[in-house]
Design a protein around this motif. Structure first.
Motif, PDB file in Angstrom:
ATOM      1  N   GLU A 183      46.295 -17.703  39.213  1.00 50.61           N
ATOM      2  CA  GLU A 183      47.181 -16.343  40.645  1.00 50.61           C
ATOM      3  C   GLU A 183      45.870 -17.076  42.297  1.00 50.61           C
ATOM      4  O   GLU A 183      46.431 -16.580  43.342  1.00 50.61           O
ATOM      5  CB  GLU A 183      47.005 -15.573  39.443  1.00 50.61           C
ATOM      6  CG  GLU A 183      48.241 -15.326  38.761  1.00 50.61           C
ATOM      7  CD  GLU A 183      48.481 -13.814  38.919  1.00 50.61           C
ATOM      8  OE1 GLU A 183      47.230 -12.913  38.984  1.00 50.61           O
ATOM      9  OE2 GLU A 183      48.581 -13.582  37.405  1.00 50.61           O
ATOM     10  N   ILE A 184      44.680 -16.286  41.514  1.00 48.80           N
ATOM     11  CA  ILE A 184      43.907 -17.220  42.965  1.00 48.80           C
ATOM     12  C   ILE A 184      43.962 -17.502  43.632  1.00 48.80           C
ATOM     13  O   ILE A 184      43.857 -18.180  45.573  1.00 48.80           O
ATOM     14  CB  ILE A 184      42.002 -16.267  42.327  1.00 48.80           C
ATOM     15  CG1 ILE A 184      41.939 -14.679  42.364  1.00 48.80           C
ATOM     16  CG2 ILE A 184      41.355 -16.578  43.734  1.00 48.80           C
ATOM     17  CD1 ILE A 184      41.074 -14.645  41.580  1.00 48.80           C
ATOM     18  N   TRP A 185      43.822 -19.053  43.044  1.00 42.65           N
ATOM     19  CA  TRP A 185      44.498 -20.292  43.278  1.00 42.65           C
ATOM     20  C   TRP A 185      44.888 -20.421  44.302  1.00 42.65           C
ATOM     21  O   TRP A 185      45.307 -20.717  45.043  1.00 42.65           O
ATOM     22  CB  TRP A 185      44.207 -21.193  42.977  1.00 42.65           C
ATOM     23  CG  TRP A 185      43.877 -23.016  42.841  1.00 42.65           C
ATOM     24  CD1 TRP A 185      45.013 -23.397  42.897  1.00 42.65           C
ATOM     25  CD2 TRP A 185      43.263 -23.512  43.341  1.00 42.65           C
ATOM     26  NE1 TRP A 185      45.019 -25.068  43.706  1.00 42.65           N
ATOM     27  CE2 TRP A 185      43.300 -25.300  43.338  1.00 42.65           C
ATOM     28  CE3 TRP A 185      41.258 -23.447  43.425  1.00 42.65           C
ATOM     29  CZ2 TRP A 185      42.584 -26.068  43.680  1.00 42.65           C
ATOM     30  CZ3 TRP A 185      40.571 -24.729  43.471  1.00 42.65           C
ATOM     31  CH2 TRP A 185      41.435 -25.999  43.659  1.00 42.65           C
ATOM     32  N   GLU A 187      46.876 -17.974  45.796  1.00 45.72           N
ATOM     33  CA  GLU A 187      47.191 -17.334  46.267  1.00 45.72           C
ATOM     34  C   GLU A 187      46.205 -17.777  47.371  1.00 45.72           C
ATOM     35  O   GLU A 187      46.640 -17.354  48.500  1.00 45.72           O
ATOM     36  CB  GLU A 187      46.121 -15.175  46.280  1.00 45.72           C
ATOM     37  CG  GLU A 187      45.915 -14.903  47.325  1.00 45.72           C
ATOM     38  CD  GLU A 187      47.651 -14.123  47.496  1.00 45.72           C
ATOM     39  OE1 GLU A 187      47.251 -13.314  48.497  1.00 45.72           O
ATOM     40  OE2 GLU A 187      47.773 -13.625  46.704  1.00 45.72           O
TER      41      GLU A 187
END
Length: 252
Positions: A183-185, A187
């Protein structure tokens, strides 16, 4: 005195499933044509990253609407996209203004992404040591074979080659099974100036450079298959950090 925004909308280029122009990958099934708002945001984003729009320049709705011969609706949406990508600041009752982007901020983006990729490759490599027919390894093999063919082709587009590198890294990200990491990637890819950086080729500009980069990626994949955790992570960080340095050099 404000600058004139002498820009034009570029036509979206066809990509294989999961890929988008701009070097980012939209991690979902299927593709859709890019909207007018996204095309305007992409074009403005390139100008901001390359310094053709300076920090503090106003991005006016009326000027863009007139230039692109569109209504104010798509322009407002384009500006909101630029805000999400941290390329402009929207000040109530004043409008949108170009945000300062420094080489340090671009380096920070690369460093976070590279650290996340290293975490992912460690997880995948540990599992590879225990599970011979890991699905991620099978997908990684396919990606590696595709990259090998591209590296051998002198006419291969540097941007296409970079897209394939990104697909290999995302194979590791998704294969790690770490949902938060993924999810961070995503984002970072979709909501930062990452897409603007990769609208033009930044790495692997010559046939020789692409062959050398493939050799590094191939070495990383071999270390993953062998279950050598720290070595695989160090190998991946080497070439990802080299790409970071190359991009910073280009943009400087």
């Amino acid at each position: 005195m404000k600058r004139n925004l002498a820009i034009s909308i570029s036509r979206p280029r066809g990509r294989s499933s999961g890929e988008e122009a701009g070097g980012a990958i939209r991690f979902r099934h299927g593709l859709r044509p890019r909207t007018i708002a996204e095309q305007i945001a992409d074009t403005c984003g390139v100008m901001i990253v390359e310094g053709r729009l300076a920090p503090g320049d106003r991005v006016g709705e009326e000027k863009l609407a007139e230039m692109y011969r569109v209504s104010r609706g798509p322009v407002r949406e384009a500006i909101r996209i630029l805000e999400k990508r941290r390329l402009v600041d929207i000040i109530p009752r004043r409008g949108a203004f170009v945000r300062a982007i420094t080489l340090d901020s671009i380096a920070d983006l690369f460093n976070v992404r590279n650290a996340l990729a290293a975490m992912a490759v460690e997880t995948v490599t540990r599992r590879a040591a225990r599970q011979e027919k890991d699905p991620t390894l099978l997908k990684l093999e396919r990606r590696r074979a595709q990259l090998a063919r591209m590296a051998e082709d002198p006419a291969c587009s540097p941007l296409d080659f970079s897209f394939q590198l990104t697909r290999i890294v995302y194979t590791l990200i998704s294969g790690s099974g770490n949902r938060l990491l993924g999810e961070i990637w995503t984002e970072l890819n979709e909501h930062t100036f990452w897409t603007a950086i990769w609208r033009t080729p930044q790495d692997g500009l010559t046939h020789e450079e692409r062959q050398a980069r493939y050799a590094q990626v191939n070495a990383t994949v071999e270390l993953v298959r062998a279950g050598q955790v720290p070595e695989a992570a160090a190998s991946l960080r080497t070439w990802m950090d080299e790409i970071r340095d190359r991009v910073l050099q280009n943009l400087a």
